[in-house]
Enzyme design. Sequence first.
Site, mmCIF file in Angstrom:
data_model
loop_
_atom_site.group_PDB
_atom_site.id
_atom_site.type_symbol
_atom_site.label_atom_id
_atom_site.label_comp_id
_atom_site.label_asym_id
_atom_site.label_seq_id
_atom_site.Cartn_x
_atom_site.Cartn_y
_atom_site.Cartn_z
ATOM 1 N N HIS A 1 69.647 47.239 31.950
ATOM 2 C CA HIS A 1 70.469 46.128 32.436
ATOM 3 C C HIS A 1 71.908 46.514 32.739
ATOM 4 O O HIS A 1 72.531 45.941 33.622
ATOM 5 C CB HIS A 1 70.424 44.969 31.453
ATOM 6 C CG HIS A 1 69.289 44.077 31.758
ATOM 7 N ND1 HIS A 1 68.342 43.733 30.833
ATOM 8 C CD2 HIS A 1 68.918 43.516 32.914
ATOM 9 C CE1 HIS A 1 67.443 42.981 31.420
ATOM 10 N NE2 HIS A 1 67.770 42.834 32.676
ATOM 11 N N CYS B 1 55.179 50.087 53.901
ATOM 12 C CA CYS B 1 56.265 49.557 53.058
ATOM 13 C C CYS B 1 56.475 50.377 51.797
ATOM 14 O O CYS B 1 57.268 50.006 50.940
ATOM 15 C CB CYS B 1 56.021 48.093 52.711
ATOM 16 S SG CYS B 1 54.554 47.828 51.719
ATOM 17 N N GLU C 1 46.631 50.217 49.588
ATOM 18 C CA GLU C 1 47.155 51.083 48.525
ATOM 19 C C GLU C 1 46.041 51.874 47.860
ATOM 20 O O GLU C 1 46.292 52.761 47.051
ATOM 21 C CB GLU C 1 47.813 50.236 47.423
ATOM 22 C CG GLU C 1 48.879 49.312 47.917
ATOM 23 C CD GLU C 1 49.477 48.466 46.806
ATOM 24 O OE1 GLU C 1 50.548 48.832 46.330
ATOM 25 O OE2 GLU C 1 48.872 47.440 46.438
ATOM 26 N N ASP D 1 51.461 53.762 45.873
ATOM 27 C CA ASP D 1 50.179 53.729 45.166
ATOM 28 C C ASP D 1 49.096 54.503 45.917
ATOM 29 O O ASP D 1 48.225 55.108 45.293
ATOM 30 C CB ASP D 1 49.734 52.278 44.934
ATOM 31 C CG ASP D 1 50.402 51.689 43.710
ATOM 32 O OD1 ASP D 1 50.470 52.399 42.687
ATOM 33 O OD2 ASP D 1 50.876 50.543 43.772
HETATM 34 C C1 PEP Z 1 53.456 50.847 47.164
HETATM 35 O O1 PEP Z 1 52.591 50.985 46.302
HETATM 36 O O2 PEP Z 1 53.703 51.700 48.043
HETATM 37 C C2 PEP Z 1 54.272 49.616 47.196
HETATM 38 C C3 PEP Z 1 55.071 49.375 48.212
HETATM 39 O O3 PEP Z 1 54.190 48.775 46.151
HETATM 40 P P1 PEP Z 1 54.885 49.033 44.715
HETATM 41 O O4 PEP Z 1 55.776 50.246 44.862
HETATM 42 O O5 PEP Z 1 55.612 47.803 44.402
HETATM 43 O O6 PEP Z 1 53.697 49.295 43.839
HETATM 44 MG MG MG Z 2 51.971 49.337 45.054
#
Ligand code: PEP
Ligand code: MG
Length: 583
Positions: free
Chosen positions: A197, A512, A441, A465
């Site tokens: 934090h 993403c 993923e 992932d």
């Molecule tokens: C990913 O797995 O690439 C993703 C964007 O989700 P997170 O990093 O939140 O698991």
């Molecule tokens: Mg993910």
Amino acid sequence: MTTQSVASRVVIQATPAAPGIARGPWVRFERAAVPLGGRVSPDRVDAEIARLAAAAEAIAGASEALADDVRGRGHAEESEVFAAHAAMARDPELIETATGHVRNELMDGPSAISAAAQAVAELLRGLGDELLRGRATDVLDVGDRIARHLAGLPPVAAALAAPAIIVAEDLPPSVTATLPRELVLGMALEGSSPTAHASILARAFGIPAVVGASGLLATVAQASPTVELLIDGSNGEIVVAPGEADDVRYAEKSSLIQDERERDRVEAELPAETIDGTAITLLANIGSPDEAGAAVTLGARGVGLFRTEFLFLQRTDPPSEDEQVDAYARVAEAFAPNPVTVRLLDVGGDKPIPYLPLPVEDNPFLGVRALRLAETRPDIFLTQLRACYRAATRGRIKVMAPMVADAGDVATLGALADRARAELAAVGRPVGNVDLGVMLEIPSAVLTADTYFKVIRFASIGTNDLLQYTLAVDRGNPALERYRDSLHPAVLRLVRLSVEAAERAGIELSVCGEMAGDPAAALALVGLGVRQLSMSATSLAAVRRAIRGAQQSVLEEAAANAQLDDSAAGARARFTAHLSGAS
Ligand code: PEP
Ligand code: MG
């Protein structure tokens, strides 16, 4: 005892936690220790337990007041930390453990609550999750405040008479939030982590910070208080007793940071287009509505990933449907007319939420996380979906499901969405249009994409992932660093398969994961045929420059060859070669 001053320059490499650069005198923050080890006589046990309960309640009340104060100063999200502290101070397990120490071991109140808080903190530190490890500091903070109250000591505060850099082992959140902002030049902590934090609050307040600075306290202990410090929150460097060369560097870097920020803002208007005219849509990854403004300023044309789990963490109960409508609509309004992609809750397994008790699993990353929770807790997803349909009357909202493995999971998403809409219709609530999509993923989701792409509107590749599941490499294990490059040819092939499946079905595809915000990897994605990239706002400018300096035709050929390389390093070399000037 004589104190030998450090006159000569010392450099300590720490971990960057909040960007910016600071130079100035330092102040050591140290809380006076609470006297521990006291005992109570058997006839005082009940009275000591009553005193302990009263002190815990007093600190809970004080935490609520602090939450109100922080909220009143315009930091609604940060105020949740202290609402959570109030809950911790009232946590029956903490209090019962402390009470047990008084009753069974005749510890006095301060010693009992300190031991109980220490035990909970140890437990949190032992969990694999970095975020939860950071929460250990919160429990210790709460325990310490209760102990101080019992011992009749005043609350801890950082004594700052003039602007200075705060040096400490760690900064309790209650102290960080109450620091006089105008006097804090920066923070340098020997312990702590970027997700604790202290760091989260430093970033929110715009205070440069470095953490994990091994040896810092011993070094400053030898320094006279007039010796200055220089900290660089972007690269984690601390210079004790900086010299003239550092002054020059500091001045140069400060003006460079200003110039870069200005250049990034100006370039935000430019299209992300390759030299030969391929247009790429750059989107933002965000975790809270407060991040929307900066992302818009830096040129994000929508949100490709709104990680909603941050709305659910650090609180004592789930956000209500109305609260979620407000959060999603605020972001949609900030990005109008561009869309905002809300990702349904991605928790479970390694990311437990206190008010969502889940069974312990041997392999949490392969367990009941994210959409897989819908079987036992459909209510969580239904509330989220209802909020999204309602928010969609105020702006463009898309919804995507995490951890989708196959067509069966897509059917689950569709059924939940139908039910959410029906529930809203039953009570006469207006709903907006929401495109449904999935995250890619899990390799099985990519390999079977043709079986379900026709019933969804978009897909987004979560490379963080996807890399973990493709290479069998735990995301959080530092021992596996050599495998952790998303430019691994196996990942590139899965990206290409996704692009081809999306083209066949005529649906949108984005990336993403962190890969999209890495300029060299972003070029690889463009070469593979991806046309939408979503990343943290701070990566937008560098990725835009990389794209504007590259030729699609060249990237396409490099991407075709990279899929056949024998290593990520080989593939990466092909794209870094095209990164001229994209810093
Ligand atoms: C990913 O797995 O690439 C993703 C964007 O989700 P997170 O990093 O939140 O698991
Ligand atoms: Mg993910």
